[in-house]
Design a protein around this motif. Structure first.
Motif, PDB file in Angstrom:
ATOM      1  N   ILE A  65     -11.333   8.238  15.847  1.00 45.34           N
ATOM      2  CA  ILE A  65     -10.694   8.982  14.744  1.00 45.34           C
ATOM      3  C   ILE A  65     -11.683  10.076  14.040  1.00 45.34           C
ATOM      4  O   ILE A  65     -11.296  11.308  13.959  1.00 45.34           O
ATOM      5  CB  ILE A  65      -9.949   8.044  13.577  1.00 45.34           C
ATOM      6  N   LEU A  66     -12.728   9.401  13.505  1.00 45.19           N
ATOM      7  CA  LEU A  66     -13.937  10.332  12.990  1.00 45.19           C
ATOM      8  C   LEU A  66     -14.345  11.203  13.978  1.00 45.19           C
ATOM      9  O   LEU A  66     -14.424  12.643  13.558  1.00 45.19           O
ATOM     10  CB  LEU A  66     -14.913   9.344  12.393  1.00 45.19           C
TER      11      LEU A  66
ATOM     12  N   ILE B  50      -8.292  12.457   9.847  1.00 49.06           N
ATOM     13  CA  ILE B  50      -8.791  11.901   8.296  1.00 49.06           C
ATOM     14  C   ILE B  50      -8.059  10.388   8.608  1.00 49.06           C
ATOM     15  O   ILE B  50      -6.842  10.260   8.528  1.00 49.06           O
ATOM     16  CB  ILE B  50      -8.330  12.835   7.311  1.00 49.06           C
ATOM     17  N   PRO B  51      -9.033   9.544   8.256  1.00 48.04           N
ATOM     18  CA  PRO B  51      -8.358   8.115   8.332  1.00 48.04           C
ATOM     19  C   PRO B  51      -7.835   7.916   6.776  1.00 48.04           C
ATOM     20  O   PRO B  51      -8.259   8.221   5.900  1.00 48.04           O
ATOM     21  CB  PRO B  51      -9.714   7.410   8.588  1.00 48.04           C
ATOM     22  N   ALA B  52      -7.004   6.794   6.861  1.00 48.10           N
ATOM     23  CA  ALA B  52      -6.260   6.245   5.812  1.00 48.10           C
ATOM     24  C   ALA B  52      -6.065   5.055   6.035  1.00 48.10           C
ATOM     25  O   ALA B  52      -5.831   4.663   7.329  1.00 48.10           O
ATOM     26  CB  ALA B  52      -5.020   7.400   5.267  1.00 48.10           C
TER      27      ALA B  52
ATOM     28  N   LYS C 203      -5.513   3.368  -1.898  1.00 48.21           N
ATOM     29  CA  LYS C 203      -6.263   4.422  -2.387  1.00 48.21           C
ATOM     30  C   LYS C 203      -5.774   5.693  -1.702  1.00 48.21           C
ATOM     31  O   LYS C 203      -4.749   6.022  -1.310  1.00 48.21           O
ATOM     32  CB  LYS C 203      -7.819   4.137  -1.987  1.00 48.21           C
ATOM     33  N   LEU C 204      -6.659   6.861  -1.764  1.00 52.38           N
ATOM     34  CA  LEU C 204      -6.438   8.217  -1.209  1.00 52.38           C
ATOM     35  C   LEU C 204      -6.871   8.116   0.421  1.00 52.38           C
ATOM     36  O   LEU C 204      -7.671   7.387   0.668  1.00 52.38           O
ATOM     37  CB  LEU C 204      -7.155   9.330  -1.983  1.00 52.38           C
ATOM     38  N   PRO C 205      -6.495   9.011   1.089  1.00 49.90           N
ATOM     39  CA  PRO C 205      -7.248   9.122   2.330  1.00 49.90           C
ATOM     40  C   PRO C 205      -8.572   9.235   2.423  1.00 49.90           C
ATOM     41  O   PRO C 205      -9.155   9.922   1.338  1.00 49.90           O
ATOM     42  CB  PRO C 205      -6.434  10.358   3.004  1.00 49.90           C
ATOM     43  N   LEU C 206      -9.290   8.965   3.299  1.00 58.71           N
ATOM     44  CA  LEU C 206     -10.726   8.858   3.251  1.00 58.71           C
ATOM     45  C   LEU C 206     -11.276  10.367   3.659  1.00 58.71           C
ATOM     46  O   LEU C 206     -11.819  10.271   4.679  1.00 58.71           O
ATOM     47  CB  LEU C 206     -11.259   7.874   3.934  1.00 58.71           C
TER      48      LEU C 206
ATOM     49  N   ILE D   8      -1.772  -4.747   7.449  1.00 55.72           N
ATOM     50  CA  ILE D   8      -2.346  -3.546   7.225  1.00 55.72           C
ATOM     51  C   ILE D   8      -2.528  -2.725   8.315  1.00 55.72           C
ATOM     52  O   ILE D   8      -2.903  -3.075   9.491  1.00 55.72           O
ATOM     53  CB  ILE D   8      -3.996  -3.908   6.659  1.00 55.72           C
ATOM     54  N   ARG D   9      -2.631  -1.299   8.327  1.00 54.86           N
ATOM     55  CA  ARG D   9      -2.823  -0.569   9.510  1.00 54.86           C
ATOM     56  C   ARG D   9      -3.843   0.892   9.107  1.00 54.86           C
ATOM     57  O   ARG D   9      -3.929   0.925   7.993  1.00 54.86           O
ATOM     58  CB  ARG D   9      -1.403  -0.053  10.022  1.00 54.86           C
ATOM     59  N   ILE D  10      -4.764   1.227  10.173  1.00 52.29           N
ATOM     60  CA  ILE D  10      -5.574   2.407  10.010  1.00 52.29           C
ATOM     61  C   ILE D  10      -4.826   3.710  10.475  1.00 52.29           C
ATOM     62  O   ILE D  10      -3.938   3.527  11.685  1.00 52.29           O
ATOM     63  CB  ILE D  10      -6.709   2.316  10.733  1.00 52.29           C
TER      64      ILE D  10
END
Length: 114
Positions: free
Chosen positions: A31-32, A37-39, A57-60, A85-87
């Protein structure tokens, strides 16, 4: 050819065995490296009708390492252990979600999730 057993399938990668910590780490690295943008999102249900998940939170936006993302997954998991929970990986050019995969299922038996 064999038919898969009738199990609930979730999202991207759901036909594979549960991901190990190392495999999750490699997916986050992908992803990176793609500039996505990971969330992190969570929800009490994984039903297809539940199309809106709550964002942790906000996207990372500034995530520079895999470990930063995994630390947030762990923080989310410690607070919402009873949730899925998912990415998610967002493409800021196309303005859409490119991929998502589960990293935690509540009361999962068998395979490992981060």
């Amino acid at each position: 050819m064999q038919t898969l057993p009738k199990d609930r399938r979730y999202e991207t990668l759901s036909y594979l065995p549960p991901l190990t910590d190392a495999q999750i780490s490699r997916q986050v690295q992908y992803i990176l490296s793609q500039g996505y943008i990971p969330a992190i999102e969570f929800n009490e249900s994984s039903e297809p009708t539940e199309c809106y998940w709550t964002m942790w939170k906000l996207p990372l936006f500034g995530a520079g390492s895999t470990q930063e993302v995994l630390n947030e997954v762990q923080a989310c998991r410690s607070q919402y252990s009873n949730c899925y929970i998912r990415i998610v990986g967002f493409d800021n050019v196309k303005q859409c979600q490119i991929l998502s995969f589960l990293v935690h299922k509540p009361n999962s038996s068998g395979g490992r999730y981060y």
